[in-house]
Design a protein around this motif. Structure first.
Motif, short mmCIF file in Angstrom:
data_model
loop_
_atom_site.label_atom_id
_atom_site.label_comp_id
_atom_site.label_asym_id
_atom_site.label_seq_id
_atom_site.Cartn_x
_atom_site.Cartn_y
_atom_site.Cartn_z
N SER A 76 -25.00 -28.76 11.78
CA SER A 76 -24.88 -29.83 12.77
C SER A 76 -25.99 -29.76 13.83
O SER A 76 -25.99 -30.52 14.78
CB SER A 76 -23.52 -29.77 13.47
OG SER A 76 -23.39 -28.55 14.18
N SER A 77 -26.92 -28.83 13.66
CA SER A 77 -27.96 -28.63 14.66
C SER A 77 -28.99 -29.75 14.62
O SER A 77 -29.38 -30.21 13.55
CB SER A 77 -28.67 -27.29 14.43
OG SER A 77 -29.78 -27.16 15.29
N ASP A 78 -29.44 -30.18 15.82
CA ASP A 78 -30.56 -31.10 15.87
C ASP A 78 -31.75 -30.43 16.54
O ASP A 78 -32.61 -31.08 17.11
CB ASP A 78 -30.18 -32.40 16.60
CG ASP A 78 -29.74 -32.16 18.04
OD1 ASP A 78 -29.70 -30.98 18.46
OD2 ASP A 78 -29.44 -33.14 18.74
N GLU A 79 -31.79 -29.10 16.45
CA GLU A 79 -32.90 -28.32 17.01
C GLU A 79 -33.79 -27.81 15.89
O GLU A 79 -33.33 -27.56 14.77
CB GLU A 79 -32.36 -27.14 17.82
CG GLU A 79 -31.50 -27.53 19.02
CD GLU A 79 -32.28 -28.31 20.06
OE1 GLU A 79 -33.50 -28.06 20.21
OE2 GLU A 79 -31.67 -29.17 20.72
N LEU A 80 -35.07 -27.65 16.20
CA LEU A 80 -35.98 -27.02 15.26
C LEU A 80 -35.61 -25.54 15.12
O LEU A 80 -35.17 -24.90 16.07
CB LEU A 80 -37.42 -27.15 15.76
CG LEU A 80 -37.95 -28.57 15.98
CD1 LEU A 80 -39.35 -28.53 16.57
CD2 LEU A 80 -37.93 -29.37 14.70
#
Length: 449
Positions: free
Chosen positions: A109-113
């Motif tokens: 669910s991460s939207d981080e690099l």
């Protein structure tokens, strides 16, 4: 935002034949500039000016090529140059045998690099010293190593744009959406687009959401901390209302995918400006004159919400257009009172007002950059040519375009009568790109997600 796991979206039946084209629009802010920084909503809409990207097989099956003639950049890598081991360790990627490569280090669910993967990609980019070239290549390789796999053949990706770069019109987000959609197609994660240019959209599809989520990560590679509004407009088209909330409350983004195309004149003043300086200037004004500036911010907020009410109506008749133009005129006046206009922008507005071609406002941060003019329907061709000639004589650049319309699109080149003419690299300028491969000039060739 939930970033879809590429493995769960992988379907061998989805894979497409190459060559093909994808395309995504730029954007303009219609209402809410600067007030959005202070918690108010803003509305952005798609432009008919677009980025186009072609995918073809490389001459060498082990070579991945990236070619951007508009910014004088090209780069080649071997498929083996990509850090596939690091990707398998730190990221969820599709494997050739269909098994899931996963580790606890990655949150689906991460939207981080992923920092470890960013570090592993650094060697592929070390020889690129131009910031614009670096950003484009960084976004490409990050998406490629996540969405593709080491067993895929080599491809050549060629991008061209009818958008002016660096003018605040979302050119990087348009590219990000093109990269995400093309890689998702060759990786078999999404099916080819199927909607015609005139079909309305009831709900967003899993395929368009997949493109949107991964294009946001590409924007992170390019900009660091994007708002998400640019790539949302480029992906879904139409218009988007966006409101950045305080502290840990998620931002609000409301799509208006069926907002109809409206005739627009876009004028690029070519006056350079720094967005950060203009934002700081308004913030200082808000701090020094909280009551007066608060009234202005509230007025912009009201205009934005009134514009939204018009834009979500099932029809956009002459009365709605007239009210919309009034809102544009008022919004510009409020931005002038915040001190973010510029003599070049006022000359654009003066010309358009004197010739009565429509209502004009600055778009984006102001201080130069671009202005938009919502055109009257009954304008003659001679009046338009006269207005454009006068603006060009001032040193400005003009684009007759439309506001609203479709988002990311797909063109299978087996539909084209002459595939060779769709070679993006050989096209001379924006006019030839638009007339040869453009969505507006070739609507029957294009489908949309």
């Amino acid at each position: 935002m939930t970033v879809p796991d590429p493995k769960t979206n992988q379907n061998q039946n989805n894979k497409v034949q190459v060559p093909f084209l994808v395309s995504a629009p730029g954007k303009v802010i219609i209402f809410g500039e600067h007030s959005a920084v202070h918690g108010k909503p803003a509305i952005a809409a798609a432009l008919s000016l677009r980025t186009y990207l072609s995918v073809s097989k490389s001459e060498s099956p082990d070579t991945v090529s990236l070619i951007f003639p508009d910014i004088n950049f090209s780069k080649q890598w071997k498929v083996s140059d990509f850090p596939w081991e690091a990707a398998a360790k730190y990221q969820v990627i599709p494997s050739n045998d269909g098994k899931l490569n996963n580790s606890a280090a990655f949150s689906k669910s991460s939207d981080e690099l992923v920092p470890e993967l960013v570090s592993a990609l650094a060697e592929m980019l070390v020889t690129i010293d131009d910031p614009t070239h670096y950003s484009a290549a960084y976004a490409f390789v990050y998406l490629y190593v996540n969405i593709c796999n080491s067993k895929m053949p080599g491809y050549t990706f060629t991008a061209r744009s009818t958008l002016p770069v660096g003018a605040g019109l979302g050119s990087s987000a348009s590219l990000a959406v093109c990269l995400a959609s093309s890689l998702a197609l060759i990786g078999g994660h999404i099916a080819p687009a199927s909607l015609s240019i005139n079909e309305l959209v009831a709900t967003d599809s899993p395929d368009s959401d997949f493109i949107h989520s991964w294009s946001f990560l590409a924007e992170k590679c390019i900009h660091g901390n994007p708002s998400g509004i640019d790539n949302a407009v480029a992906c879904y088209g139409g218009a988007v209302m966006f409101q950045r909330m305080k502290s840990s409350v998620p931002s609000v983004r409301t799509a208006m995918r069926n907002f109809p195309p409206l005739k627009l004149l876009l004028t690029n003043t070519k006056q350079p400006r720094r967005t950060a300086d203009l934002v700081a200037k308004v913030s200082a004004l808000v701090s020094d004159f909280p009551k007066s500036s608060g009234v202005i911010m509230d007025a912009i907020d009201y205009i934005t919400r009134e514009g939204y009410k018009l834009m979500i109506r099932p029809f956009f008749d002459n009365e709605a257009k007239s009210r919309f133009r009034e809102l544009i005129r008022m919004n510009h006046g409020l931005l002038v009172s915040l001190g973010v206009s510029h003599p070049t922008l006022e000359r654009v507005k003066l010309c358009c007002d004197e010739l009565e071609i429509g209502d004009t406002k600055l778009t984006g941060a102001g201080g130069g950059g671009c202005a938009i003019t919502l055109l009257r329907d009954e304008l003659s061709e001679s009046t338009m040519k006269n207005a454009e000639a006068r603006l060009v004589s001032e040193g400005f650049e003009t684009f007759e375009t439309t506001l609203g319309g479709k988002g990311v699109g797909y063109c299978p080149l087996d539909k084209a009568a002459d595939v060779d003419k769709f070679d993006l690299f050989r096209l001379e300028d924006r006019e030839e790109i638009e007339s040869t491969v453009g969505v507006g000039a070739n609507p029957n060739f294009w489908s949309f997600w």
